[in-house]
Write a protein that holds these residues in place. Structure first.
Motif, PDB file in Angstrom:
ATOM      1  N   PHE A  26      45.395  -3.597  16.128  1.00 17.77           N
ATOM      2  CA  PHE A  26      45.025  -2.248  15.697  1.00 17.77           C
ATOM      3  C   PHE A  26      45.792  -1.768  14.471  1.00 17.77           C
ATOM      4  O   PHE A  26      45.471  -0.732  13.902  1.00 17.77           O
ATOM      5  CB  PHE A  26      45.248  -1.249  16.838  1.00 17.77           C
ATOM      6  N   ASP A  58      45.967  -2.754  11.357  1.00 19.63           N
ATOM      7  CA  ASP A  58      45.207  -2.662  10.113  1.00 19.63           C
ATOM      8  C   ASP A  58      44.160  -1.556  10.140  1.00 19.63           C
ATOM      9  O   ASP A  58      43.681  -1.126   9.103  1.00 19.63           O
ATOM     10  CB  ASP A  58      44.523  -3.991   9.804  1.00 19.63           C
ATOM     11  N   GLN A  59      43.801  -1.077  11.319  1.00 18.55           N
ATOM     12  CA  GLN A  59      42.757  -0.068  11.438  1.00 18.55           C
ATOM     13  C   GLN A  59      43.274   1.344  11.169  1.00 18.55           C
ATOM     14  O   GLN A  59      42.494   2.251  10.905  1.00 18.55           O
ATOM     15  CB  GLN A  59      42.126  -0.121  12.823  1.00 18.55           C
ATOM     16  N   HIS A  60      44.569   1.549  11.276  1.00 19.85           N
ATOM     17  CA  HIS A  60      45.138   2.881  11.075  1.00 19.85           C
ATOM     18  C   HIS A  60      46.456   2.724  10.336  1.00 19.85           C
ATOM     19  O   HIS A  60      47.517   2.619  10.934  1.00 19.85           O
ATOM     20  CB  HIS A  60      45.360   3.575  12.430  1.00 19.85           C
ATOM     21  N   ARG A  78      49.021   3.530   6.649  1.00 16.19           N
ATOM     22  CA  ARG A  78      49.810   4.626   6.088  1.00 16.19           C
ATOM     23  C   ARG A  78      48.931   5.772   5.584  1.00 16.19           C
ATOM     24  O   ARG A  78      49.262   6.945   5.789  1.00 16.19           O
ATOM     25  CB  ARG A  78      50.676   4.093   4.955  1.00 16.19           C
ATOM     26  N   GLU A  79      47.818   5.463   4.941  1.00 15.29           N
ATOM     27  CA  GLU A  79      46.943   6.518   4.418  1.00 15.29           C
ATOM     28  C   GLU A  79      46.422   7.416   5.535  1.00 15.29           C
ATOM     29  O   GLU A  79      46.384   8.635   5.396  1.00 15.29           O
ATOM     30  CB  GLU A  79      45.761   5.915   3.642  1.00 15.29           C
ATOM     31  N   GLU A  80      46.031   6.807   6.642  1.00 14.18           N
ATOM     32  CA  GLU A  80      45.531   7.593   7.774  1.00 14.18           C
ATOM     33  C   GLU A  80      46.644   8.436   8.405  1.00 14.18           C
ATOM     34  O   GLU A  80      46.404   9.550   8.862  1.00 14.18           O
ATOM     35  CB  GLU A  80      44.900   6.685   8.836  1.00 14.18           C
ATOM     36  N   GLU A  81      47.854   7.890   8.444  1.00 15.44           N
ATOM     37  CA  GLU A  81      48.979   8.646   8.981  1.00 15.44           C
ATOM     38  C   GLU A  81      49.263   9.880   8.131  1.00 15.44           C
ATOM     39  O   GLU A  81      49.509  10.955   8.659  1.00 15.44           O
ATOM     40  CB  GLU A  81      50.235   7.779   9.071  1.00 15.44           C
ATOM     41  N   GLU A  90      47.079  11.401   6.231  1.00 17.04           N
ATOM     42  CA  GLU A  90      45.946  12.301   6.461  1.00 17.04           C
ATOM     43  C   GLU A  90      46.103  13.052   7.780  1.00 17.04           C
ATOM     44  O   GLU A  90      45.810  14.237   7.870  1.00 17.04           O
ATOM     45  CB  GLU A  90      44.648  11.501   6.469  1.00 17.04           C
ATOM     46  N   ASP A  91      46.583  12.365   8.807  1.00 18.30           N
ATOM     47  CA  ASP A  91      46.752  12.988  10.126  1.00 18.30           C
ATOM     48  C   ASP A  91      47.862  14.031  10.136  1.00 18.30           C
ATOM     49  O   ASP A  91      47.731  15.076  10.751  1.00 18.30           O
ATOM     50  CB  ASP A  91      47.078  11.937  11.191  1.00 18.30           C
TER      51      ASP A  91
END
Length: 66
Positions: free
Chosen positions: A34, A36-38, A40-43, A45-46
């Motif tokens: 998992f 690769d699915q989430h 640094r960019e997603e973190e 954004e979150d």
């Protein structure tokens, strides 16, 4: 502590327990699929950028101060 805050803490506790249970059952190596699915960019954004104040959401803006 408000009832809403208590409920939010309860749900966070449930999520942590489930997370730890999954790791216990599947093992720590199962997490690798998992990563690769989430990334640094997603973190970012979150949670926003480090040091950036939390802006809340529309519902927070509509509440009256007590």
């Amino acid at each position: 502590m408000s009832r809403e805050h208590y409920k939010a803490c309860w749900w966070i506790t449930v999520a942590i327990i489930l997370h730890n249970l999954i790791i216990d059952v599947e093992g720590g190596t199962s997490v690798e699929q998992f990563l690769d699915q989430h990334g640094r960019e997603e973190e970012i954004e979150d949670g926003g950028f480090y040091g950036e104040p939390y802006r809340g959401n529309d519902q927070d803006d509509m509440r009256e101060a007590k």
